[in-house]
Design a protein around this motif. Structure first.
Motif, PDB file in Angstrom:
ATOM      1  N   VAL A  23     -25.536 118.469  49.599  1.00  0.00           N
ATOM      2  CA  VAL A  23     -24.135 118.843  49.785  1.00  0.00           C
ATOM      3  C   VAL A  23     -24.005 119.973  50.802  1.00  0.00           C
ATOM      4  N   LEU A  24     -23.063 119.804  51.716  1.00  0.00           N
ATOM      5  CA  LEU A  24     -22.705 120.876  52.645  1.00  0.00           C
ATOM      6  C   LEU A  24     -21.333 121.407  52.256  1.00  0.00           C
ATOM      7  N   VAL A  25     -21.247 122.700  52.031  1.00  0.00           N
ATOM      8  CA  VAL A  25     -19.986 123.354  51.680  1.00  0.00           C
ATOM      9  C   VAL A  25     -19.422 124.026  52.929  1.00  0.00           C
ATOM     10  N   VAL A  26     -18.178 123.699  53.257  1.00  0.00           N
ATOM     11  CA  VAL A  26     -17.496 124.324  54.396  1.00  0.00           C
ATOM     12  C   VAL A  26     -16.344 125.145  53.829  1.00  0.00           C
ATOM     13  N   GLU A  27     -16.543 126.449  53.738  1.00  0.00           N
ATOM     14  CA  GLU A  27     -15.578 127.307  53.050  1.00  0.00           C
ATOM     15  C   GLU A  27     -15.515 128.679  53.728  1.00  0.00           C
ATOM     16  N   ALA A  57     -20.206 123.667  60.679  1.00  0.00           N
ATOM     17  CA  ALA A  57     -20.548 122.497  59.869  1.00  0.00           C
ATOM     18  C   ALA A  57     -21.015 121.344  60.751  1.00  0.00           C
ATOM     19  N   LEU A  58     -20.332 121.140  61.876  1.00  0.00           N
ATOM     20  CA  LEU A  58     -20.747 120.073  62.790  1.00  0.00           C
ATOM     21  C   LEU A  58     -22.153 120.331  63.327  1.00  0.00           C
ATOM     22  N   GLU A  59     -22.447 121.592  63.624  1.00  0.00           N
ATOM     23  CA  GLU A  59     -23.789 121.943  64.093  1.00  0.00           C
ATOM     24  C   GLU A  59     -24.826 121.670  63.006  1.00  0.00           C
ATOM     25  N   LYS A  60     -24.490 122.028  61.780  1.00  0.00           N
ATOM     26  CA  LYS A  60     -25.414 121.835  60.658  1.00  0.00           C
ATOM     27  C   LYS A  60     -25.665 120.348  60.411  1.00  0.00           C
ATOM     28  N   VAL A  61     -24.603 119.550  60.522  1.00  0.00           N
ATOM     29  CA  VAL A  61     -24.734 118.104  60.321  1.00  0.00           C
ATOM     30  C   VAL A  61     -25.629 117.491  61.399  1.00  0.00           C
ATOM     31  N   GLY A  62     -25.602 118.080  62.593  1.00  0.00           N
ATOM     32  CA  GLY A  62     -26.463 117.587  63.662  1.00  0.00           C
ATOM     33  C   GLY A  62     -27.934 117.890  63.420  1.00  0.00           C
ATOM     34  N   GLN A  63     -28.214 118.839  62.536  1.00  0.00           N
ATOM     35  CA  GLN A  63     -29.596 119.247  62.278  1.00  0.00           C
ATOM     36  C   GLN A  63     -30.234 118.520  61.101  1.00  0.00           C
ATOM     37  N   ARG A  64     -29.416 118.110  60.127  1.00  0.00           N
ATOM     38  CA  ARG A  64     -29.948 117.424  58.949  1.00  0.00           C
ATOM     39  C   ARG A  64     -28.883 116.512  58.349  1.00  0.00           C
ATOM     40  N   THR A  67     -25.382 114.034  52.241  1.00  0.00           N
ATOM     41  CA  THR A  67     -24.723 112.910  51.577  1.00  0.00           C
ATOM     42  C   THR A  67     -23.262 113.226  51.289  1.00  0.00           C
ATOM     43  N   HIS A  68     -22.965 114.510  51.032  1.00  0.00           N
ATOM     44  CA  HIS A  68     -21.615 114.937  50.674  1.00  0.00           C
ATOM     45  C   HIS A  68     -21.231 116.185  51.471  1.00  0.00           C
ATOM     46  N   ILE A  69     -19.963 116.253  51.846  1.00  0.00           N
ATOM     47  CA  ILE A  69     -19.432 117.456  52.483  1.00  0.00           C
ATOM     48  C   ILE A  69     -18.141 117.840  51.772  1.00  0.00           C
ATOM     49  N   ILE A  70     -18.122 119.037  51.213  1.00  0.00           N
ATOM     50  CA  ILE A  70     -16.902 119.572  50.597  1.00  0.00           C
ATOM     51  C   ILE A  70     -16.330 120.577  51.588  1.00  0.00           C
ATOM     52  N   PHE A  71     -15.147 120.284  52.115  1.00  0.00           N
ATOM     53  CA  PHE A  71     -14.623 121.122  53.197  1.00  0.00           C
ATOM     54  C   PHE A  71     -13.224 121.633  52.888  1.00  0.00           C
ATOM     55  N   ASP A  72     -12.980 122.858  53.302  1.00  0.00           N
ATOM     56  CA  ASP A  72     -11.663 123.464  53.108  1.00  0.00           C
ATOM     57  C   ASP A  72     -10.644 122.804  54.032  1.00  0.00           C
ATOM     58  N   CYS A  73      -9.433 122.613  53.503  1.00  0.00           N
ATOM     59  CA  CYS A  73      -8.397 121.904  54.264  1.00  0.00           C
ATOM     60  C   CYS A  73      -7.707 122.771  55.307  1.00  0.00           C
ATOM     61  N   LYS A  74      -7.913 124.067  55.245  1.00  0.00           N
ATOM     62  CA  LYS A  74      -7.310 124.935  56.260  1.00  0.00           C
ATOM     63  C   LYS A  74      -8.136 124.856  57.541  1.00  0.00           C
ATOM     64  N   LYS A  86     -14.764 113.513  63.351  1.00  0.00           N
ATOM     65  CA  LYS A  86     -16.078 113.673  63.980  1.00  0.00           C
ATOM     66  C   LYS A  86     -17.209 113.459  62.976  1.00  0.00           C
ATOM     67  N   ILE A  87     -17.018 113.946  61.762  1.00  0.00           N
ATOM     68  CA  ILE A  87     -18.038 113.758  60.725  1.00  0.00           C
ATOM     69  C   ILE A  87     -18.241 112.275  60.447  1.00  0.00           C
ATOM     70  N   LEU A  88     -17.149 111.551  60.282  1.00  0.00           N
ATOM     71  CA  LEU A  88     -17.245 110.138  59.931  1.00  0.00           C
ATOM     72  C   LEU A  88     -17.692 109.279  61.109  1.00  0.00           C
ATOM     73  N   GLU A  89     -17.420 109.737  62.317  1.00  0.00           N
ATOM     74  CA  GLU A  89     -17.940 109.024  63.492  1.00  0.00           C
ATOM     75  C   GLU A  89     -19.464 109.107  63.530  1.00  0.00           C
ATOM     76  N   GLY A  90     -19.992 110.238  63.088  1.00  0.00           N
ATOM     77  CA  GLY A  90     -21.439 110.425  63.097  1.00  0.00           C
ATOM     78  C   GLY A  90     -22.141 109.786  61.917  1.00  0.00           C
ATOM     79  N   GLY A  91     -21.420 109.564  60.833  1.00  0.00           N
ATOM     80  CA  GLY A  91     -22.020 108.951  59.645  1.00  0.00           C
ATOM     81  C   GLY A  91     -20.944 108.496  58.683  1.00  0.00           C
ATOM     82  N   SER A  92     -20.582 107.228  58.779  1.00  0.00           N
ATOM     83  CA  SER A  92     -19.459 106.721  57.987  1.00  0.00           C
ATOM     84  C   SER A  92     -19.755 106.715  56.493  1.00  0.00           C
ATOM     85  N   GLN A  93     -21.042 106.820  56.110  1.00  0.00           N
ATOM     86  CA  GLN A  93     -21.399 106.809  54.694  1.00  0.00           C
ATOM     87  C   GLN A  93     -21.301 108.193  54.054  1.00  0.00           C
ATOM     88  N   THR A  94     -21.078 109.210  54.861  1.00  0.00           N
ATOM     89  CA  THR A  94     -20.959 110.559  54.318  1.00  0.00           C
ATOM     90  C   THR A  94     -19.718 110.663  53.439  1.00  0.00           C
TER      91      THR A  94
END
Length: 249
Positions: A23-27, A57-64, A67-74, A86-94
């Motif tokens: 899980v990646l937390v974007v907060e 978060a985009l940089e982190k996703v490029g490194q590893r 399976t899940h990303i919990i991200f703040d809506c702001k 951009k996240i889903l373009e890179g991995g639609s299963q995320t």
């Protein structure tokens, strides 16, 4: 406002599945970020990383792989919609789970249309966090017919009533068959979930939902909705005409 628990009791993630989850937390808030991280670890999720903004978060996703990303809506240093795309373009299963305080229905729905799964309402608890992740991972996605409908309320009501019909059939079968009896709790859960979905995302709130429900019921009362039902009605009408002709003769 957003209740994800109706289907939770019939879903679950095994310890092995949890351990394999990353899980990646974007907060942006440091306290919330730490609380999310601690809660995820206490729930048995194997890999947890966190960042303070969406670009990081985009940089982190490029490194590893996550399976899940919990991200703040702001929006932080980029628009949230652009981030999700951009996240889903890179991995639609995320599995992407937006999180926010007092989110608006339309904002949530816009993100679901883009591909988000479920929603986490702040302030969260360990239980509400677990429910959000399990439902996003194992729960049935919102049907495309709802996400892409010109009339969202009409589609939500149609799915709810279809679920009700299915549940009613299984309920009748359960009076005679053990297999149907075992299926009944799941069918009831799906119906409650569809009703909660309609209540939550209906445009115009409860008034809009009731209006769509009234319209649906009126349309349904005009005649059978299925091809078989229409055929039966046509045959019955023809039989009545034939009987009248015979009586006149």
């Amino acid at each position: 406002m957003f209740d994800n628990s109706s289907n939770y009791e019939y879903l679950g993630m095994s310890p092995v599945e949890r351990n394999r989850t990353c899980v990646l937390v974007v907060e942006p808030d440091a306290i919330d970020r730490n609380n999310l991280r601690s809660a995820l670890k206490s729930l048995g999720f194997g890999g947890v990383s966190d960042v303070a903004n969406h670009l990081s978060a985009l940089e982190k996703v490029g490194q590893r792989r996550f399976t899940h990303i919990i991200f703040d809506c702001k929006s932080t240093n980029m628009p949230v919609r652009e981030f999700l795309q951009k996240i889903l373009e890179g991995g639609s299963q995320t599995i992407c789970i937006p999180a926010s305080f007092e989110p608006s229905v339309d904002d949530v729905f816009d993100l679901l249309i883009l591909g988000a799964k479920g929603y986490l309402v702040k302030p969260f608890t360990a239980d509400s966090l677990d429910i959000a992740i399990v439902n996003a991972t194992k729960g049935e996605p919102i049907a495309d017919v709802v996400l892409n409908a010109k009339d969202r309320n009409e589609a939500l009501v149609a799915i709810m009533m279809q679920s009700l019909d299915t549940t009613a059939v299984i309920f009748r079968q359960a009076q005679q068959f053990e297999t149907a009896k075992r299926e009944l709790p799941r069918a009831m859960s799906k119906f409650r979930h569809s009703a909660e979905l309609a209540k939550t995302f209906a445009k115009g709130g409860e008034e809009g939902l009731l209006g769509a429900l009234e319209k649906f019921c009126i349309e349904r009362s005009k005649g059978p909705a299925t091809k078989l039902g229409r055929l039966r009605k046509r045959l019955r009408t023809q039989r009545e005409i034939d009987e009248e002709d015979e009586a006149e003769a």
